[in-house]
Each structure stands twice: as structure tokens, then as C-alpha cells.
Write an enzyme that holds these catalytic residues in place. Structure first.
Site, short mmCIF file in Angstrom:
data_model
loop_
_atom_site.label_atom_id
_atom_site.label_comp_id
_atom_site.label_asym_id
_atom_site.label_seq_id
_atom_site.Cartn_x
_atom_site.Cartn_y
_atom_site.Cartn_z
CE LYS A 84 -3.74 1.87 2.46
NZ LYS A 84 -4.69 2.04 3.92
CB SER A 159 -7.91 3.77 2.80
OG SER A 159 -7.11 3.15 3.75
CB SER A 183 -8.16 1.10 5.78
OG SER A 183 -8.80 2.01 5.45
#
Ligand code: GLN
Length: 511
Positions: A84, A159, A183
Site C-alpha cells: 500500500k 482505504s 481499511s
């Protein structure tokens, strides 16, 4: 492989399978990396990646191949992963999904990145996410949305949306994500993959671009509990010199309980004796019927394996939303004050004085959701409002943590939905932030309490979109969560289902 079993294509293989194929020298780290890089390019329309660096990836793969050739072995040696884009990396830029950090190159690797690299994992690239991890649909990324491979018109969740897309679309066997309020779990649920948010402090936050420091936690996202366990074993562990909030608990092998029956259970009924608490507040009218039906059918599988289901109460569940949306923005407003255009990050081209430089730099480079949260956070921390909002939210946070402890005196694990609906259409909640905040209701309580939470595929709901089952455990019970998820995955095939064939032409913004 026997002559009758066709070798799966490299992108179809999970972490454990790839590890075994690499050990058996049936393929090489370089071959796997090249295959997945080509796939990343072919499916760039999904918007999963924000940065690739082929040269760096292939250099890491060559180093892993040399270690394999020298006889070294390890479950992640030569296995490709992607990170990420809120975890800093030396070999790839780190943007945190924001124009503020566009092109930023960290001089060091985040601890979790470094630990995976030390095990020989090969980094494929950096994955799309909501700006500074603030969002629930990956629609708040400054670089365009990521698309859910089950229906490219829908969000992948957020996210850590790019992470979930990469794993579900078979662009990477596994990825890292971060979870502040859901997330990892929510995008895992929306994309039909497995993800675990460890107990707060289990993985070092060093090099994790800060959103809300008392909540942020990194964790693995992969197709199965087994693959998550392999990653988490490498990622977790104390980091006293770099993250003083990392727990002193010694490193664990998270695969050790996989395939084992629950203590006292038989092989025929491997979950016998396991008491799963179902919070009434998670199964009420706020959750869509299709989601509840899928979750209930996964839970009856657990019952069939011997587990006992019992109703419990988490009475402050609803308060998790206001408490979180005060605490997280408060911490964000403080953490993001470092982006002043002076030391790093975007600096406005024109300004009359220092104050205007700050203002312009921040107004130009922060997106609307980030600005909203900075305003909200600054307000609740301001003199006169601190006691009314921030302090109250902290008190509620403590009560929520206490509710979990009372629940754990009746049950070993807590289960329920991850989100009240399946993935929504891209854009459906962009203009209505409150509706996105409300959809975090089932993930926020465990985040506020600092408890580990896992999401695993539990079938399909409306429009044939994936639904996740959430398992929440007591502090440091990650190995138990993975054990139960693995038992369920031994008798079900939801986690092996593939999204429909991808058309490379889906709309989206490219890196
Ligand atoms: N949706 C939540 C938020 O926007 C959670 C995000 C996260 O876990 N990073 O804050």
C-alpha cells in the site's frame, strides 16, 4: 506435479503455492515477477498500482533467485508482493495517494516492508489508496479510483483499495494494507479476499505515513488465511528503537495453529468448544439482508464444524462512529501539520510571504476529504471544545474497549458482517461523506479497542458481489483468528472464487 494436474498459471498461485514452486525450482523469482509485471501493465485500467519500478523489482527477484540457488529456503523467498502506498519504500516513490507527496522518495523502508524484504519477498510496486488512508472506497485517491474486479463500476473498498484489487484480480498473490478504522477488513470484504488487522502495536508503524497514530496498524491481505499467516509472521514483532508503541510480545509463527483443531476438539468437529459471540448490534436493521444471509450461512458452517453461536451485546456500537470521527481527525490534523511545504511535499509556486506559502501549499495539494478532516480535527482540539468533543470521545473509546472485555468473558471470538452492504457504485458516496462514515460501523469498534480483526470471504450478496465475515478476537489472538478462518477455508471455496474475466479496457486513471 503429476501429469494429470495441469500447473496453474503463475498468477493463479497464492503465496504458499508460489513458495513451494520456487523451492522445487519449478519456476524462478524472476519468471514470476516478470509475469506479474506484465499482468500489471495489461490491467492498468483497474487502477491498482500507483508506482512500478521494473528495474528494482527484477533486481530484488535476481537476489532472491541467487539465495534460492545457494540452497536457502523460506516461505516468502522469491514471492512477489505489493505494498500500500502509505508504507514508505526506498526503491519506489511513496505518495500516500496524495498530491502532497507525489514523487516523494523515502530514504528508508518501513519496518514491515524491510521485514518482508529480509525474508526474500520481492516488491512489485506500490498500490493505490485513499489520500492519507482517509476513505472507504478508494475514491479519495488523488490519482483516480481503483476498480473492483468483480464489477469495475463499483468501488473496491478503502482505504486499502489498490491492495484488495491487486490480490482479487490476481495481479499479486498478496499485499500489505493498513487499517485505521477498517481499511484492511472492508476492502477485503468488498473484493472477496482475506485480510487481518493485527492488535494495535503488533506490527511496527515505523515508516507508515501517519493518519491517526493511536489506531493505525499494518497487516496482510491475501487470498487465504494461510497466506495471511505467512506474511504476518514476517511482518509482526517488536520494534522498540523505532516505534515505541510496538508491543514487546515476541515474534510468533502465525501458521502454527493452522489445521489444528480448537483446544479439546476432535478432527471431525475441529471447532468444537469454540464459542462465537454474535453482537445483536451487528445483526440488526442497519445491515442489508443479502449481507446478513451470507454471513449467517458462513456461521452455520462454523456450527457444523462444532462451534457454538451465542448472542452477545456490544451496547456502544453506534457510538463508535462519532467517537472515531472525532479521534481520527483530531490525530490527523496534528499528524498532517508536518506538510507545510518547507521540508518536503508540495510547495506552491507563488506566494507573497511564509503564511501564504503554507496556505497555498496545503490548499493546493490536500484533497477535499483530507481538508475536511483537518478542519474537523482542529476544531475538536481547539480550546473550549476539547472537553466537549475530544475528551468525551476518548471516554467512549474506553467504554467500547470495556464492552469487548465483558463480551470475551462469555465467548472466545466475536463474529459479524464487515460492512452493512456490498461494494457500492464508484461515485455513489463521494459527495456524501457522512454516508461513507456510517458504513464503517462494524469495523470501527475493534479499531477503537485496538483488537485484532479478520475478514474472510463468506459468499456473495446483491449483484453477485462478495461479502466478508468479520472475526474479532481478544488482544494478541491473531493466531486463533487465523486458525478459525483456515478451518472454514478448508471446508468452503468462497476464497478460491475468481472475479469474471477482466477486460483490459476498463476506464480509470493510470499511473
Ligand atoms: N473509512 C475509515 C476512514 O475513512 C477508515 C480508514 C482506514 O482504516 N484507514 O477513516
Amino acid at each position: 506435479m503429476s501429469a494429470t494436474t495441469p500447473t496453474p498459471e503463475l498468477h493463479q498461485m497464492g503465496v504458499a503455492e508460489l513458495g513451494a514452486a520456487l523451492h522445487a525450482r519449478q519456476t524462478s523469482a524472476t519468471e514470476v515477477a516478470q509475469h506479474l509485471l506484465a499482468r500489471a501493465h495489461a490491467h492498468s485500467g483497474l487502477g491498482a498500482y500507483l508506482a512500478l519500478n521494473e528495474e528494482a523489482t527484477l533486481a530484488q527477484a535476481a537476489a532472491a533467485d541467487a539465495r534460492l540457488a545457494a540452497g536457502e529456503r523460506g516461505p516468502l523467498l522469491g514471492v512477489p508482493l505489493a505494498h500500500k502506498d502509505v508504507l514508505v519504500t526506498r526503491d519506489f516513490p511513496t505518495s500516500a495517494g496524495s498530491k502532497m507527496l507525489q514523487g516523494y522518495r523515502s530514504p528508508f523502508d518501513a519496518t514491515v516492508v524491510a521485514r518482508l524484504a529480509a525474508e526474500g519477498a520481492v516488491t512489485l510496486g506500490k498500490l493505490n489508496c485513499d489520500e492519507f488512508a482517509m476513505g472507504s472506497g478508494n475514491d479519495q485517491s488523488a490519482f483516480g479510483p481503483a476498480h473492483n474486479p468483480w464489477d469495475v463500476a463499483r468501488v473496491p473498498g478503502g482505504s486499502s483499495g489498490g491492495s484488495a484489487v491487486a490480490v482479487a484480480a490476481r495481479l499479486a498473490p498478496a499485499a500489505t494494507g493498513t487499517d485505521t478504522g477498517g481499511s484492511i477488513r472492508q476492502p477485503a470484504s468488498f473484493c472477496g479476499i482475506t485480510g487481518i488487522k493485527p492488535s494495535y502495536g503488533r506490527c511496527s508503524r515505523y515508516g507508515l505515513v501517519a493518519y491517526a497514530s493511536s489506531l493505525d496498524q499494518a497487516g496482510p491481505m491475501a487470498r487465504s488465511a494461510l497466506d495471511c499467516a505467512l506474511l504476518l509472521t514476517a511482518m509482526a514483532g517488536p520494534d522498540p528503537d523505532r516505534d515505541s508503541t510496538s508491543l514487546e510480545h515476541p515474534p510468533e509463527d502465525y501458521t502454527r495453529l493452522l489445521g489444528q483443531p480448537w483446544p479439546g476438539a476432535s478432527a471431525a468437529q475441529p471447532l468444537q468448544g469454540l464459542r462465537i459471540g454474535l453482537p445483536r448490534e451487528f445483526f440488526g436493521t442497519g445491515c442489508d439482508a443479502d449481507v446478513l444471509a451470507a454471513v449467517r450461512s458462513a456461521l452455520s458452517e462454523c456450527e457444523r464444524l462444532g462451534a457454538t453461536l451465542l448472542d452477545i451485546d456490544l451496547p456502544r456500537t453506534e457510538l463508535a462512529i462519532p467517537a472515531y470521527y472525532i479521534i481520527a481527525p483530531a490525530e490527523a490534523s496534528s499528524n498532517l501539520s508536518r506538510y507545510d511545504g518547507v521540508r518536503y511535499g508540495h510547495r506552491a509556486a507563488e506566494y507573497a510571504d511564509l503564511l501564504e506559502m503554507y496556505k497555498r501549499s496545503r490548499s493546493e495539494a490536500f484533497g477535499p476529504e483530507v481538508q475536511r478532516r483537518i478542519l474537523l480535527g482542529t476544531y475538536v482540539l481547539s480550546h473550549g471544545y476539547y472537553d466537549a468533543y475530544y475528551l468525551k470521545a476518548q471516554q467512549i473509546r474506553r467504554l467500547i474497549a470495556q464492552d469487548f472485555q465483558s463480551a470475551f468473558s462469555h465467548c472466545d471470538l466475536i463474529a459479524g458482517p464487515v460492512a452493512p452492504s456490498v461494494a457500492w457504485a464508484i461515485g455513489a458516496k463521494t459527495a456524501d461523506p457522512l454516508s461513507a462514515y456510517l458504513a464503517d460501523i462494524y469495523t470501527l469498534p475493534a479499531s477503537l479497542a485496538g483488537l485484532p480483526g479478520l475478514s474472510l470471504p463468506a459468499g456473495f450478496g446483491a449483484a453477485a458481489m462478495p461479502v466478508g465475515l468479520q472475526l474479532i478476537g481478544n488482544y494478541l489472538s491473531e493466531a486463533r483468528l487465523l486458525q478459525v478462518a483456515h478451518q472454514l477455508q478448508l471446508v468452503s471455496d468462497w476464497h478460491t472464487r475468481m472475479p469474471p474475466p477482466l477486460t483490459p479496457s476498463c476506464p480509470g486513471t493510470r499511473p
